[in-house]
Write a protein that holds these residues in place. Structure first.
Motif, PDB file in Angstrom:
ATOM      1  N   GLU A  86      57.181   0.705  25.121  1.00 12.86           N
ATOM      2  CA  GLU A  86      57.797   1.360  24.245  1.00 12.86           C
ATOM      3  C   GLU A  86      56.866   1.084  22.759  1.00 12.86           C
ATOM      4  N   GLU A  87      56.887  -0.123  22.556  1.00 14.87           N
ATOM      5  CA  GLU A  87      56.251  -0.427  21.269  1.00 14.87           C
ATOM      6  C   GLU A  87      54.770  -0.023  21.232  1.00 14.87           C
ATOM      7  N   VAL A  88      54.235  -0.153  22.265  1.00 18.04           N
ATOM      8  CA  VAL A  88      52.692   0.382  22.055  1.00 18.04           C
ATOM      9  C   VAL A  88      52.390   1.881  22.316  1.00 18.04           C
ATOM     10  N   ARG A 218      41.690   2.854  28.756  1.00 13.88           N
ATOM     11  CA  ARG A 218      41.059   2.230  27.784  1.00 13.88           C
ATOM     12  C   ARG A 218      41.550   2.695  26.423  1.00 13.88           C
ATOM     13  N   PHE A 219      42.803   2.962  26.515  1.00 13.26           N
ATOM     14  CA  PHE A 219      43.326   3.581  25.202  1.00 13.26           C
ATOM     15  C   PHE A 219      43.349   2.752  23.928  1.00 13.26           C
ATOM     16  N   ALA A 220      43.349   1.682  24.026  1.00 12.41           N
ATOM     17  CA  ALA A 220      43.230   0.643  22.850  1.00 12.41           C
ATOM     18  C   ALA A 220      41.886   0.844  22.248  1.00 12.41           C
ATOM     19  N   GLU A 240      49.929   2.130  15.564  1.00  9.72           N
ATOM     20  CA  GLU A 240      50.398   3.525  14.971  1.00  9.72           C
ATOM     21  C   GLU A 240      49.594   4.569  15.525  1.00  9.72           C
ATOM     22  N   ILE A 241      48.302   4.147  15.728  1.00  6.49           N
ATOM     23  CA  ILE A 241      47.335   5.062  16.232  1.00  6.49           C
ATOM     24  C   ILE A 241      47.642   5.498  17.672  1.00  6.49           C
ATOM     25  N   PHE A 246      49.724   8.958  22.253  1.00  5.29           N
ATOM     26  CA  PHE A 246      50.946   9.328  23.158  1.00  5.29           C
ATOM     27  C   PHE A 246      51.840  10.104  22.774  1.00  5.29           C
ATOM     28  N   SER A 247      52.120  10.312  21.572  1.00  2.00           N
ATOM     29  CA  SER A 247      53.318  11.249  21.101  1.00  2.00           C
ATOM     30  C   SER A 247      52.848  12.802  21.525  1.00  2.00           C
TER      31      SER A 247
END
Ligand code: F0G
Length: 459
Positions: A86-88, A218-220, A240-241, A246-247
């Motif tokens: 949830e945090e990430v 590899r989202f990060a 934040e990015i 994902f939003s």
């Protein structure tokens, strides 16, 4: 004096490597039927087969392993992972799985039916495999620029919004269970997708009432590229990015073996509880009970920690600069690769090097065998072997690019290893004119054949 760049971690445990002679490697690769997957890892000096599950965990991750809760149901480790996800990502609902393709299996079992269409940007082979296995279609809408390896643009992994809209326009919405956006775009060379493109895809998804799924292996690394290349993101934190990214999506599948720096693990995450519940049965049937899926409690703990470490800017900078370093070495030697350097790998343009090997004889595979013979380096073909046969015509599919991927494991090798890799490739490059024949298939499976294919020299 300006201080040079230095890694953001130090080494606590080491694993010794084994060297070999060319004569040994010739024997081993023949016994392996010229398929690098068939080699014992002891026969490999530097292993660039994949960056998946091959990373080095941190002291904190190993410590988290000791604290894993192995309860069958409701384990603390599950809740620790839930909090980290949830945090990430911002997603509140998730199902743990044993790896990325298991996440695809659980999700696709619930949402895909025969004849469906899933447009996206170069679906990864297991993703495409899971789609085609269900007699549905993966339609690649990647921008055409991705095929020009010399072109240097910041977001070469993007979806072409016109191509995507054409697919959405010309098919009934019931036939499109999701758009699959892969970040970074592995097949196109570990190339990132811009936030502007994600927004564009999300707007189309909304317009046509279709769900957006992000394949997030590899989202990060993708977020690092957004921060360093896209206007308006320089001052934002990586997390934040990632949360913004994902939003725009309804669901994500994750192979945690990449950017979450664990050796095994994955998950599916959802915006709504309802979407998650549709998948529950498939998790219980194929993976395990809902609060562990395919993972031990200790694995979920290591993953919860790895997701946080994998989204630290300092770590990502070290990681991506190492791949860039290898790219710069290849530039010095004039060796062509998919430009700019990808997030997790360098994709060498085999077609531009082995110009005499016919495409029917698997150009990138031929280069991969040569690199192994030269220096004990294992890489992977991203070309006609990986592309499989057309499911309908059964003909070989010849992709526009024949790439040899040098995937760099996370926190594993040093820049001396990068120098070694570059020098080995230069030696092969220098004798490229003498390599005129490749390989033919003697045995293959109908789907994802590249893992098990057997080859012999074309003569
Ligand atoms: N999606 C992408 C973009 C991937 O790169 C992979 C795996 C998967 C899904 C499947 O995840 O392996 O955990 O089941 N890629 C690895 C690679 C195997 O070498 O690129 P998995």
């Amino acid at each position: 004096m300006k201080l040079p760049f230095a890694e953001s971690y130090k080494i606590k445990t080491v694993e010794n490597l084994k060297r070999s002679t060319r004569a040994e490697r010739e024997r081993w690769i023949t016994e392996a039927k010229y398929n690098l997957f068939n080699l014992k890892s002891d026969y490999v000096f530097i292993d660039l087969l994949t960056d998946s599950g091959t990373g080095a965990m941190s002291d904190k991750q190993w410590a988290a392993i000791m604290e894993g809760d192995e309860s069958y149901a409701g384990a603390r480790s599950y809740y620790a992972l839930k909090e980290s996800i949830e945090e990430v990502t911002g997603f509140r609902y998730f199902i743990p799985t044993h790896q990325g393709r298991a996440a695809e299996n659980v999700l696709f079992s619930a949402i895909i039916k025969e004849g469906d269409i899933l447009p996206g940007n170069s679906h990864f082979d297991t993703t495409k495999g899971h789609i085609e296995f269900r007699k549905a279609y993966a339609i690649d809408c990647t921008i055409d620029e991705a095929k020009d390896t010399e072109l240097e643009i910041p977001f070469k992994g993007n979806i072409d919004l016109d191509k995507l809209e054409n697919v959405l326009k010309s098919n009934p919405v019931e036939k499109i269970p999701a758009i699959v956006l892969t970040v970074t775009n592995n097949t196109a060379g570990g190339q990132p997708v811009s936030m502007a493109n994600v927004k564009g895809v999300a707007a189309l998804a909304k317009k046509y009432g279709v769900k957006l799924l992000i394949d997030s292996a590899r989202f990060a690394e993708n977020a690092y590229f957004i921060k360093t290349r896209e206007d308006g993101y320089q001052d934002k934190e990586i997390r934040e990015i990632t949360r913004e990214l994902f939003s725009y999506a309804d669901m994500m599948t994750m192979s945690s073996k990449k950017d979450a720096i664990v050796n095994i693990g994955g998950f599916v995450a959802f915006r709504t509880e309802e979407d998650m519940q549709k998948c529950h049965m498939y998790c219980i049937m194929n993976e395990g009970y809902l609060t562990y899926g395919g993972q031990a409690g200790r694995d979920m703990n290591a993953l919860a920690q790895g997701l946080r470490e994998g989204t630290e800017f300092d770590y990502l900078e070290t990681r991506i600069r190492q791949v860039e370093y290898l790219g710069k070495k290849l530039d010095e030697y004039g060796i062509p690769y998919q430009r700019p350097a990808g997030g997790h790998a360098i994709f060498v343009d085999a077609k531009k090097i082995l110009t005499k090997v016919p495409k029917e004889e698997f150009i990138a595979q031929t280069l991969g065998v040569e690199l192994y013979l030269e220096a004990g380096i294992r890489s992977v073909e991203i070309g006609a072997l990986l592309a499989d046969r057309d499911p309908v015509t059964k003909e070989n599919r010849y992709p526009a690019l024949e790439l040899l991927r040098l995937a760099i494991p996370r926190r594993v090798y040093t820049n001396n290893h990068m120098d070694y890799i570059a020098a080995a490739l230069k030696n092969v490059y220098d004798r490229r004119e003498s390599i005129t024949r490749g390989y033919v298939i003697t045995k293959e499976l109908p789907i994802m054949r590249h893992f098990t294919v057997e080859l012999e020299k074309a003569e």
